[in-house]
Design an enzyme around this catalytic site. Structure first.
Site, PDB file in Angstrom:
ATOM      1  N   CYS A  61       2.403   2.369  -9.550  1.00  0.00           N
ATOM      2  CA  CYS A  61       1.907   0.863  -9.699  1.00  0.00           C
ATOM      3  C   CYS A  61       0.950   0.305  -9.040  1.00  0.00           C
ATOM      4  O   CYS A  61       0.435   0.824  -7.935  1.00  0.00           O
ATOM      5  CB  CYS A  61       3.100  -0.108  -9.610  1.00  0.00           C
ATOM      6  SG  CYS A  61       3.642  -0.223  -8.169  1.00  0.00           S
ATOM      7  N   ALA A  64       2.076   0.140  -5.255  1.00  0.00           N
ATOM      8  CA  ALA A  64       1.880   1.175  -4.602  1.00  0.00           C
ATOM      9  C   ALA A  64       0.688   1.675  -4.220  1.00  0.00           C
ATOM     10  O   ALA A  64       0.408   2.295  -2.971  1.00  0.00           O
ATOM     11  CB  ALA A  64       2.550   2.380  -5.565  1.00  0.00           C
ATOM     12  N   ARG A  95       5.394   9.211   1.533  1.00  0.00           N
ATOM     13  CA  ARG A  95       3.903   9.718   1.448  1.00  0.00           C
ATOM     14  C   ARG A  95       3.693  10.665   2.342  1.00  0.00           C
ATOM     15  O   ARG A  95       2.745  11.543   2.478  1.00  0.00           O
ATOM     16  CB  ARG A  95       2.972   8.611   1.140  1.00  0.00           C
ATOM     17  CG  ARG A  95       1.595   8.962   0.796  1.00  0.00           C
ATOM     18  CD  ARG A  95       0.895   8.189   0.128  1.00  0.00           C
ATOM     19  NE  ARG A  95      -0.590   7.973  -0.060  1.00  0.00           N
ATOM     20  CZ  ARG A  95      -1.324   7.705   0.933  1.00  0.00           C
ATOM     21  NH1 ARG A  95      -1.022   6.771   1.738  1.00  0.00           N
ATOM     22  NH2 ARG A  95      -2.515   7.818   0.784  1.00  0.00           N
ATOM     23  N   HIS A 195      -5.799  -0.063  -5.030  1.00  0.00           N
ATOM     24  CA  HIS A 195      -6.528   0.460  -4.275  1.00  0.00           C
ATOM     25  C   HIS A 195      -7.893  -0.616  -4.135  1.00  0.00           C
ATOM     26  O   HIS A 195      -8.175  -0.991  -2.847  1.00  0.00           O
ATOM     27  CB  HIS A 195      -7.220   1.635  -4.495  1.00  0.00           C
ATOM     28  CG  HIS A 195      -6.530   2.988  -4.852  1.00  0.00           C
ATOM     29  ND1 HIS A 195      -6.696   3.861  -5.821  1.00  0.00           N
ATOM     30  CD2 HIS A 195      -5.320   2.983  -4.322  1.00  0.00           C
ATOM     31  CE1 HIS A 195      -5.554   4.836  -5.753  1.00  0.00           C
ATOM     32  NE2 HIS A 195      -4.908   4.367  -5.003  1.00  0.00           N
TER      33      HIS A 195
HETATM   34  S1  CFN Z   1      -3.461   7.013  -4.726  1.00  0.00           S
HETATM   35 FE1  CFN Z   1      -4.792   8.476  -3.888  1.00  0.00          FE
HETATM   36  S2  CFN Z   1      -5.690   8.278  -1.991  1.00  0.00           S
HETATM   37  S3  CFN Z   1      -6.218   9.337  -5.040  1.00  0.00           S
HETATM   38 FE2  CFN Z   1      -5.497  11.067  -4.277  1.00  0.00          FE
HETATM   39  S4  CFN Z   1      -6.511  11.576  -2.237  1.00  0.00           S
HETATM   40 FE3  CFN Z   1      -2.802  11.512  -4.386  1.00  0.00          FE
HETATM   41  S5  CFN Z   1      -1.776  10.079  -6.035  1.00  0.00           S
HETATM   42 MO1  CFN Z   1      -0.206  10.645  -4.305  1.00  0.00          MO
HETATM   43  S6  CFN Z   1      -0.788   8.788  -2.587  1.00  0.00           S
HETATM   44 FE4  CFN Z   1      -2.324  10.315  -2.492  1.00  0.00          FE
HETATM   45 FE5  CFN Z   1      -4.736   9.967  -1.937  1.00  0.00          FE
HETATM   46 FE6  CFN Z   1      -7.068   9.660  -3.178  1.00  0.00          FE
HETATM   47 FE7  CFN Z   1      -2.323   8.885  -4.393  1.00  0.00          FE
HETATM   48  S7  CFN Z   1      -3.208  10.464  -0.328  1.00  0.00           S
HETATM   49  S8  CFN Z   1      -1.530  12.333  -2.956  1.00  0.00           S
HETATM   50  S9  CFN Z   1      -4.574  12.527  -5.360  1.00  0.00           S
HETATM   51  N1  CFN Z   1      -3.581  10.078  -3.760  1.00  0.00           N
HETATM   52  C1  HCA Z   2       2.195   6.649  -5.175  1.00  0.00           C
HETATM   53  C2  HCA Z   2       2.502   7.586  -3.796  1.00  0.00           C
HETATM   54  C3  HCA Z   2       2.428   9.125  -4.320  1.00  0.00           C
HETATM   55  C4  HCA Z   2       3.648   9.526  -4.951  1.00  0.00           C
HETATM   56  C5  HCA Z   2       3.766  10.980  -5.013  1.00  0.00           C
HETATM   57  C6  HCA Z   2       4.673  11.779  -6.052  1.00  0.00           C
HETATM   58  C7  HCA Z   2       2.292   9.925  -2.928  1.00  0.00           C
HETATM   59  O1  HCA Z   2       1.575   7.177  -6.132  1.00  0.00           O
HETATM   60  O2  HCA Z   2       2.926   5.516  -5.062  1.00  0.00           O
HETATM   61  O3  HCA Z   2       4.746  11.177  -7.332  1.00  0.00           O
HETATM   62  O4  HCA Z   2       5.245  12.633  -5.871  1.00  0.00           O
HETATM   63  O5  HCA Z   2       1.455  10.764  -2.862  1.00  0.00           O
HETATM   64  O6  HCA Z   2       3.223   9.494  -2.108  1.00  0.00           O
HETATM   65  O7  HCA Z   2       1.073   9.416  -5.236  1.00  0.00           O
END
Ligand code: CFN
Ligand code: HCA
Length: 542
Positions: A61, A64, A95, A195
């Site tokens: 969401c 998050a 995370r 974001h």
């Molecule tokens: S929201 Fe982003 S900030 S887009 Fe990427 S690299 Fe994932 S979903 Mo989980 S939380 Fe994580 Fe980053 Fe950019 Fe999210 S560190 S793994 S692919 N990510």
């Molecule tokens: C998020 C965080 C997440 C969830 C990871 C997952 C992360 O989207 O709120 O679904 O395993 O990297 O911790 O993307």
């Protein structure tokens, strides 16, 4: 290149065949068989749109994205979740973003704590502002932090608490920086909206508060690197070896003081474009700091990114040092790759994660000789898929219809273009691209299936059809995929592993993937429904 014996168009038709017509029409635009024109143009993919209710998706969401992703990794801001306790609990260290509290003299590290107003019926009915004030006061009294941030969850927006007014009042009372985010979970269609809200808030309330020009000849910020499994530590190690000074990271192991001073850097490096492009654009407009895209996932990508930095500063001293570091570190990476490659070559992977890793990690798999059969983002936008250069007129922030754009203008006193137009043109002629990034699709072979916002049903079908050697996704997908007898690597938290960035990270990743695709254990896997067929169920529409 023919990827597999399956006809991707037929696979697509099969994925859609069980959906009601309206759902199938919508999903058809999000499931695309890739084809790259000679000019780099790809098919259009629908993305950043609302998930069809009833489909089990991977997304998170807005809260998050704001609290968990962008601002969570900062070690010395107290982040208070204003809402029911579950929201704070969900974003509490899951995370695996790491910190080094020894970085600051005061040793502040609040990341291991979970701060929440623990909203109850009482606040839902009579309002929660009083409890929020108490929480801010209590956090201040106990920890004396430099800054406190407040994050709104769904009920806050529904009942109308004014978190910004509370923050202004407490900022005046306590004399420290207190600021709030209207990042209610329901805003936008995914974490992506969060974001954007986080970028706006940190820019508005923190960036530019400290104009001191610190030490270092080559001063950069590393944007969109969150230190998952220690990735940022490995990248910082390389910067140090090369003599590059990191003013601030956004936001792995970062601090409020570093954010406040980050506009003094000479260059912004963007790792994850999706989550942090807004800060980079705003910093360029207001202060004149240019940005270039980097990628530290993969040995070759790391070398290329270090060379990009050297190219920007264009000084022999730095170039020589960067080349020396690459020469010293690459042999170990190449040796590890050569060692595992006989076992990984030709293996097939699928990657469905977030908004940038499903793209970045394809480089590592290519180094291992593995093929990516299918990939997609949870919440990437069209530009993340198709590439910015082929979309000069796209409105990048389609998701953020209800998220206010900050009206940023050059700061007359502090706008300082870090590089002259002539120098920029010269570097561009030599191949350095400013303000540009590549999308996932131009780099993927024709015939690859690119799928946005993958559903659980489609996951099951893809696995049944392709039987990939490895599936990369997150915790919600992990166990169902494993029950199909397919190993799953979490590309969010890295399971218990990492770092995977930089040279040492690439070596870690090679070994991990070798272990996973070479293990025989998955062949012996019997899912409960295979042992006890009486437990098997059919979908209602079958
Ligand atoms: S929201 Fe982003 S900030 S887009 Fe990427 S690299 Fe994932 S979903 Mo989980 S939380 Fe994580 Fe980053 Fe950019 Fe999210 S560190 S793994 S692919 N990510
Ligand atoms: C998020 C965080 C997440 C969830 C990871 C997952 C992360 O989207 O709120 O679904 O395993 O990297 O911790 O993307």
């Amino acid at each position: 290149v023919k990827l597999d014996s399956h006809d991707p168009e037929k696979v697509k038709a099969r994925l859609l065949s069980k959906y009601p017509p309206k759902v199938a029409r919508k999903r058809a635009k999000q499931i695309v068989v890739n084809r790259v024109d000679p000019d780099g143009k790809t098919p259009v993919i629908s993305s950043n749109v609302r998930t069809v209710p009833g489909l089990m998706g991977q997304r998170g969401c807005c809260y998050a994205g704001c609290k968990g992703v962008v601002l969570g990794p900062t070690r010395d801001i107290i982040n208070i979740t204003h809402g029911p306790i579950g929201c704070g609990y969900y974003s509490w260290l899951t995370r695996r973003n790491q910190t080094d509290p020894d970085c600051t003299a005061d040793g502040h590290n609040f990341m291991t704590y979970c701060f929440s107003t623990d909203m109850q019926d009482q606040e839902i009915i009579f309002g929660g502002e009083k409890k929020l004030k108490q929480a801010i006061q209590e956090a201040y009294d106990n920890f004396r932090p430099k800054a406190i941030a407040v994050f709104s969850t769904c009920p806050v927006g529904l009942i109308g608490d004014d978190v910004h007014a509370v923050c202004r009042e407490m900022k005046a009372k306590l004399g420290i920086n207190v600021f709030g985010f209207s990042c209610e979970g329901y805003k936008g269609v995914s974490q992506s909206a969060g974001h954007h809200i986080a970028n706006n808030g940190i820019f508005k309330h923190v960036v530019g508060l400290d104009d001191t020009i610190g030490e270092g000849k080559y001063r950069i910020n590393l944007l969109g690197e969150y230190n998952i499994g220690g990735d940022a530590f490995e990248i910082e190690r390389l910067f140090e070896r090369c003599g590059i000074t990191m003013v601030s990271s956004y936001s792995g192991n970062s601090s409020i003081d570093a954010f406040a001073n980050s506009h003094t850097a000479d260059l912004n490096l963007i790792m994850c474009h999706r989550s942090i492009n807004y800060v980079a654009e705003m910093m360029e407009t207001k202060f004149g700091v240019p940005w270039v895209k980097v990628n530290f996932i993969g040995g070759a990508a790391t070398a290329k990114s270090l060379r990009k930095i050297a190219q920007y500063f264009d000084e022999k001293e730095l170039t020589d040092r960067v080349e020396a570091v690459i020469a010293a570190e690459m042999p170990a990476v190449e040796a590890a790759c050569a060692d595992v490659r006989p076992r990984t070559e030709g293996k097939r992977a699928m990657l469905f994660v977030g908004g940038s890793r499903a793209h970045h990690y394809q480089e590592l798999f290519a180094e291992l000789g593995m093929r990516t059969l299918s990939a997609g983002y949870e919440f990437g936008h069209r530009d993340d898929y198709e590439g910015r250069r082929v979309l000069p007129d796209i409105k990048v922030d389609a998701d953020s219809r209800n998220i206010e754009e900050l009206a940023i203008t050059p700061d007359p006193e502090r706008f300082n273009p870090r590089i002259s137009d002539e120098k920029k043109a010269e570097l561009e002629a030599r191949g350095l691209q400013f303000g540009e990034y590549d999308g996932m699709m131009p780099e993927m072979p024709d015939g690859t299936m690119v799928i946005d916002d993958l559903s659980q049903y489609e996951t099951d079908q893809l696995i049944k059809i392709f039987k990939p050697d490895l599936f990369c996704a997150g915790i919600k997908e992990k166990y169902t995929v494993q029950k199909h007898g397919i190993p799953l690597k979490q590309l969010h938290s890295y399971d218990y592993g990492g770092p995977y960035a930089g040279f040492k990270g690439a070596v870690n990743f090679y070994h991990e993937i070798d272990r996973m695709v070479s293990s025989r254990v998955w062949q012996y896997m019997r899912a409960p429904w295979q042992e006890h067929p009486e437990l098997s169920a059919t979908y209602a529409w079958e």
